[in-house]
Design an enzyme around this catalytic site. Structure first.
Site, short mmCIF file in Angstrom:
data_model
loop_
_atom_site.label_atom_id
_atom_site.label_comp_id
_atom_site.label_asym_id
_atom_site.label_seq_id
_atom_site.Cartn_x
_atom_site.Cartn_y
_atom_site.Cartn_z
N CYS A 20 0.88 -1.17 0.00
CA CYS A 20 0.00 0.00 0.00
C CYS A 20 0.92 1.21 0.00
CB CYS A 20 -0.91 0.01 1.23
SG CYS A 20 -1.87 1.54 1.35
N CYS A 34 -0.35 4.23 2.46
CA CYS A 34 -0.25 4.14 3.92
C CYS A 34 0.22 2.74 4.25
CB CYS A 34 -1.58 4.49 4.59
SG CYS A 34 -3.04 3.81 3.79
N SER A 35 -0.66 1.89 4.73
CA SER A 35 -0.23 0.52 5.03
C SER A 35 -1.42 -0.42 5.06
CB SER A 35 0.49 0.49 6.38
OG SER A 35 -0.35 0.99 7.39
N CYS A 36 -2.35 -0.27 4.12
CA CYS A 36 -3.51 -1.17 4.05
C CYS A 36 -3.02 -2.62 3.97
CB CYS A 36 -4.35 -0.85 2.82
SG CYS A 36 -5.08 0.80 2.89
#
Lengths: 234, 101
Positions: free
Chosen positions: A133, A136-138
């Site tokens: 991602c 962000c950090s999905c």
């Protein structure tokens, strides 16, 4: 819970000193800073302030926050490994998992909730898939648990889209030129689980035995299940 | 998500699309590195609440159709090292997509 439409963390904080560390299988992960080093960041102070206010104003209770943390802590990559092992051993389950991940997971009494949709993507000899991602950090947290720190690092997020084969090689995965590399940038409402390739030589293995081969990184696409060192240990 | 049969989609699977090359104030789920790039629709995910409104505690309406768009890596990065068959996919909302001529 309050407004919680995305199950990601915002990995916008800086990155401190770089210290690569080797793993037992000899690859190097992108650098990451120690979580508890130094004073609290502005974001950590903000989180604590907002959380305290939400509890004081009665919008959420401390018990509800603790219950949500317990739920997250109960989800670990071993859950995903069981799913992969089932898919390897049960072609019907595999096709249902690829067609409708959420429903297939419910067959195994795994409820991934409604915050995000899940898709399962199959690695084959033709295509190696890897997930990131960049925004962000999905991450498929409700199946794999909390993501590793490197997944949230600027180094991984920025480099794997530009040079996926180089980054995969650093993880110890060398994808042949004849195999397509496909990067999945999970930019929106979907979370991606990679179904890795079942290693040759595991014919007839039980799901329990198979699931021991399925590490977290194999379900992100930054590793492939390996037979050698596991088999040698048995 | 809303069932496919209930939503009007501007693009079909197989369509070539350009990601709008514009800036957006505030929260946005369209990565910069894809803006202005051309890809192919490979999946219509359905209609979802609009993240650019949800982020500011709005209801996220009207719903936005979300697509999976596939790009050739060699179209994204000049001098890409890997084989010409390598791809990247991202999920992009309809209002960021433009038809190609």
């Amino acid at each position: 819970m309050m407004h919680d439409d995305h199950d990601h963390d915002h990995a916008g904080d800086g990155h401190g000193h770089h210290h690569d560390h080797s793993h037992e299988h000899g690859h190097v992960h992108p650098p990451q800073k120690d979580h508890d080093a130094g004073p609290m960041s502005a974001y950590e102070v903000l989180e604590e302030a907002v959380r305290t206010l939400l509890v004081e104003k009665g919008i959420v209770t401390a018990d509800e926050i603790a219950a949500q943390i317990d739920l997250m802590d109960s989800r670990t990559p071993s859950l995903g490994a069981k799913v992969v092992a089932r898919a390897w051993n049960d072609p019907g389950f595999k096709s249902r998992l690829l067609a409708d991940t959420k429903s297939a997971l419910l067959e195994m009494d795994i409820d991934i909730g409604t915050l995000a949709e899940f898709r399962t993507i199959e690695n084959t000899s033709d295509t190696h898939n890897v997930v990131v991602c960049t925004l962000c950090s999905c991450y498929p947290k409700l199946l794999l648990g909390v993501p590793p720190a490197w997944y949230k690092s600027l180094a991984y997020r920025s480099r794997v889209v530009v040079d996926p084969r180089g980054v995969l090689a650093e993880f110890g995965v060398r994808v042949p030129a004849g195999t397509e590399v496909r990067v999945h940038d999970s930019t929106a409402d979907l979370r991606y689980l990679i179904l890795p390739v079942r290693p040759a030589g595991t014919e007839g293995w039980s799901e329990d035995r198979l699931s021991a081969l399925v590490t977290r990184d194999t379900m992100i696409g930054t590793a492939v299940p390996e037979l050698e060192h596991k088999a040698a240990a048995e | 998500m809303t069932a496919h049969s209930q939503i009007a989609t501007r693009f079909k699977v197989g369509a070539r699309v350009r990601i709008a090359d514009r800036s957006a104030l505030g929260h946005c789920r369209t990565p910069w590195y894809l803006r202005g790039r051309i890809g192919e629709i490979v999946e219509v995910h359905g209609a979802y609440h609009d993240p650019e409104r949800l982020a500011y505690h709005k209801p996220g309406l009207p719903l936005q159709v979300l697509y999976k768009v596939r790009f050739l890596q060699s179209d994204l990065w000049p001098g890409y090292h890997g084989p010409a068959t390598d791809h990247l996919e991202a999920d992009i909302y309809e209002y960021w997509l433009e038809p190609t001529l």
